[in-house]
Design an enzyme around this catalytic site. Structure first.
Site, mmCIF file in Angstrom:
data_model
loop_
_atom_site.group_PDB
_atom_site.id
_atom_site.type_symbol
_atom_site.label_atom_id
_atom_site.label_comp_id
_atom_site.label_asym_id
_atom_site.label_seq_id
_atom_site.Cartn_x
_atom_site.Cartn_y
_atom_site.Cartn_z
ATOM 1 C CG ASP A 293 -2.922 7.953 8.920
ATOM 2 O OD1 ASP A 293 -2.765 6.654 8.986
ATOM 3 O OD2 ASP A 293 -3.492 8.425 7.870
ATOM 4 C CE1 TYR B 35 -6.825 -1.499 7.484
ATOM 5 C CE2 TYR B 35 -6.011 -1.129 5.389
ATOM 6 C CZ TYR B 35 -5.776 -0.954 6.718
ATOM 7 O OH TYR B 35 -4.705 -0.511 7.395
ATOM 8 C CD GLU C 113 -2.527 -1.195 2.536
ATOM 9 O OE1 GLU C 113 -2.686 -0.358 3.263
ATOM 10 O OE2 GLU C 113 -2.994 -2.482 2.863
#
Lengths: 393, 260
Positions: B58, B173, B47
């Site tokens: 994040d 995911y 990725e």
């Protein structure tokens, strides 16, 4: 044409809910329940009572005689500066804390720039006995020390956001990250008409009390509900959203938003999003955003920490695109001059944010018969140091 | 045309190792070297992170690497320049991961076109939710044979899990616990009941578990509940250490797979 949000959370092509999947359950819950909760009998009762007895509403609509004489036009000031905690921010935090309670949440998070929304959130958390965490850019923690102390005295934990430029945008990022990491017990009280649907609409509804009062107060004083124009400052745009709300469909009423141009729109030190930005996605909604050609967010600047934000609420993006409202800008210098003028003509020291709306008077062609309503969103106590440094008193 | 992601999951059923890195970090032109070294060390899927100024999903490590990458001059146009010719060198699936705004500014159609040209197989855009994808993006992605990789979390409802499964064509995911990246990183943070619950749903798509996978222990544990796992922050952190890229990467992957 409707200027309200549609079922999918859009104002025209702006708005939506561009959220990471981790935020989905909380946002979905809000989307599904917010209208039901805020229209319920119990909520209405509590909200109206607290606004009246705790916040001190209705806030006065004051005819500014000396200002009117100077500008040769009728000028009314909507005195949100007289609310408890010193600005319009409390209207929204009262609404959201009641909503959070109705949803069974026990922990409140918020972002703040100048600290006004942080103080308003810490205040309602003390009132409702809720745990409160306020994210504030590390730079703003230094610049706005008195508000940090107030929040702590009110029982809130203030966490300095150390990422990015360490201002409002970064505090918002940190608050969103907190919500992702605490998905079950937490409600995020966003302070403006930004963020994913339903926040822009929800915050606008809580702030709409401003224009609701303006209407009957004008009727009481002049025998007419509609002014010629309404003028308000715009950062994220919650004060303007509230001041415009009940006039949106009365097309005869001119709506004027005033952005912070900082050191000038030709410089890099500015926060005039509608003037300089392009459509994009920031903090989960599609709106105008100050950004590079590569889509990176540009750090804004304004003398007023409350308008120091690179985005704007999607409702304003749509009012701008449809030309229903007109957006001007005012520079730091124009704002300081306007603040001093109001202080010495009317004995009212405005917040730097609110002084942006005042600065627009010089940019408009005002007629003697016009009725101008300016939303005075907050008081100037928090800005005394800036004023004193600048004017040298 | 077959998508390399589907080929991978067809050929390999367990212990799939996917590694994330931020393009432009530690140095602007490290992208191709990092990809080649990861492949040389046996990584199955990569990725490639497109840095963004405001990465809200994040944690600190990827935020920091993004900031450095942007300061180094990374942008989408430059990344595509770097990736030109990558398919003459590596054949494993490559996924671009990033936030929506830079993609919007590049132009969604132009972006997908470029992805297809350089040989990208899928996209992970955390702030592009399922509903918006359906309304405005699905058709464009499909036209360029790009799989949209969607996330699920412990809080995702069963109804939505099936909707996401229905909309997915590569893999799902699976976020190990609701968090930003690189924040929680021990097996104790895993919700094993959630892992098992998802296993029993018999979803049609394979799954990779990500967020909080940082070492052999967490990798092995995650692999018991899914076809493999994704490592991001821990690898980005290792890239920030001293030493040559070759050494850092082989050391990291070896520790992860062999525990040495």
């Amino acid at each position: 044409m409707s200027y309200q949000v549609n079922r999918k959370g859009y104002y025209g092509e702006f708005g939506g809910a561009f959220i990471p999947e981790m935020m989905h359950p909380n946002i979905e819950e809000l989307q599904e329940k917010y209208m039901e909760v805020i229209n319920s009998y119990n909520f209405r009762q509590d909200f109206i009572a607290l606004l009246k007895h705790y916040v001190g509403r209705p806030s006065p609509l004051y005819y500014a005689r000396r200002m009117s004489e100077k500008y040769q036009s009728h000028i009314f000031l909507k005195r949100e500066d007289l609310n408890h905690t010193g600005s319009h921010k409390i209207n929204n935090t009262i609404g959201q804390i009641l909503l959070a309670k109705a949803l069974g949440k026990t922990r409140i998070i918020a972002e703040t720039g100048a600290g006004q929304h942080g103080v308003a959130t810490a205040t309602v958390c003390a009132l409702m006995d809720m745990k409160c965490i306020v994210y504030m850019g590390a730079l703003d923690v230094q610049r706005q020390a008195p508000n940090v102390k107030k929040m702590r005295m009110l029982g809130a934990e203030v966490i300095a956001a150390e990422s990015g430029n360490k201002t409002l945008k970064d505090a918002t990022n940190e608050a969103m990250r907190d919500w992702i990491n605490n998905p079950e017990d937490t409600h995020y009280i966003i302070g403006s008409v930004v963020g994913p649907h339903p926040y822009p609409d929800m915050v606008a509804r809580f702030q709409s009390v401003i224009s609701e009062e303006i209407k009957w107060q004008l009727d009481e004083q002049l025998g007419r509900e509609l002014p010629t124009r309404v003028i308000a400052c715009v950062g994220g745009g919650s004060n303007a959203a509230g001041a415009f709300y009940h006039f949106l469909d009365s097309e005869a009423v001119e709506l004027i938003g005033v952005e912070a141009a900082g050191k000038g729109i030709e410089t890099k030190e500015t926060a005039a999003t509608l003037t300089l930005g392009k459509p994009g996605v920031l903090h989960s909604s599609r709106s105008f955003v100050m950004q590079t050609n590569d889509g990176q967010i540009i750090e804004p600047y304004s003398i007023s920490a409350g308008l120091d934000y690179p985005g704007i609420g999607p409702m304003h993006a749509n009012l701008h695109a449809t030309k229903r409202a007109k957006y001007l800008w005012a520079t730091d210098d124009e704002v300081l001059e306007a603040a001093l003028e109001l202080t010495q003509l009317e004995g009212i020291i405005p917040a730097l944010e609110s002084a942006h709306a005042l600065a627009a008077l010089k940019k408009l062609s005002l007629k003697p018969e016009d009725v101008n309503v300016i939303s005075l969103s907050g008081r100037g106590d928090k800005d005394m140091e800036t004023y004193l440094n600048h004017f040298g008193y | 045309m077959k998508n390399r992601i589907n080929q991978l999951f067809h050929d390999k059923k367990e212990n799939i190792l996917s590694v994330y890195f931020t393009a432009g970090y530690p140095q602007l032109d490290d992208t191709v070297t990092i990809i080649e070294q990861l492949v040389a060390n046996g990584v199955d899927l990569i990725e490639i992170g497109m840095p963004f100024s405001d990465p809200v999903a994040d944690g600190p490590v990827i935020q920091q690497s993004s900031l450095v990458a942007l300061k180094n001059g990374m942008c989408i146009a430059r990344l595509f320049e770097q990736l030109k010719g990558i398919r003459e060198k590596v054949n494993i699936p490559l996924i671009l991961m990033g936030y929506l705004n830079p993609v919007l500014q590049y132009g969604v159609e132009a972006f997908c076109q470029k992805c297809a040209e350089v040989g990208i197989d899928g996209l992970i855009l955390p702030d592009l939710p399922l509903e918006e994808y359906h309304d405005s993006y699905r058709e464009i992605f499909a036209r360029h044979n790009l799989h949209n990789i969607l996330l699920i979390t412990p809080q995702t409802s069963e109804k939505r899990l099936h909707e996401i499964d229905e909309a997915s064509h590569g893999f799902i995911y699976m976020v190990s616990s609701s968090s930003t990246t690189g924040v929680k990183s021990s097996v104790a943070d895993f919700h094993l009941d959630y892992f098992e619950r998802i296993n029993q749903l018999k979803l049609q798509n394979p799954r990779l578990i990500g967020f909080g996978i940082s070492n052999k222990e967490t990798f092995d544990n995650a692999c018991q509940y899914a076809q493999g796992a994704i490592i991001g922050s821990a690898f980005v952190k290792a890239l920030g250490d001293n030493g040559s890229l070759d050494e850092k990467i082989s050391k990291f992957v070896n520790q992860l797979v062999k525990g040495v």
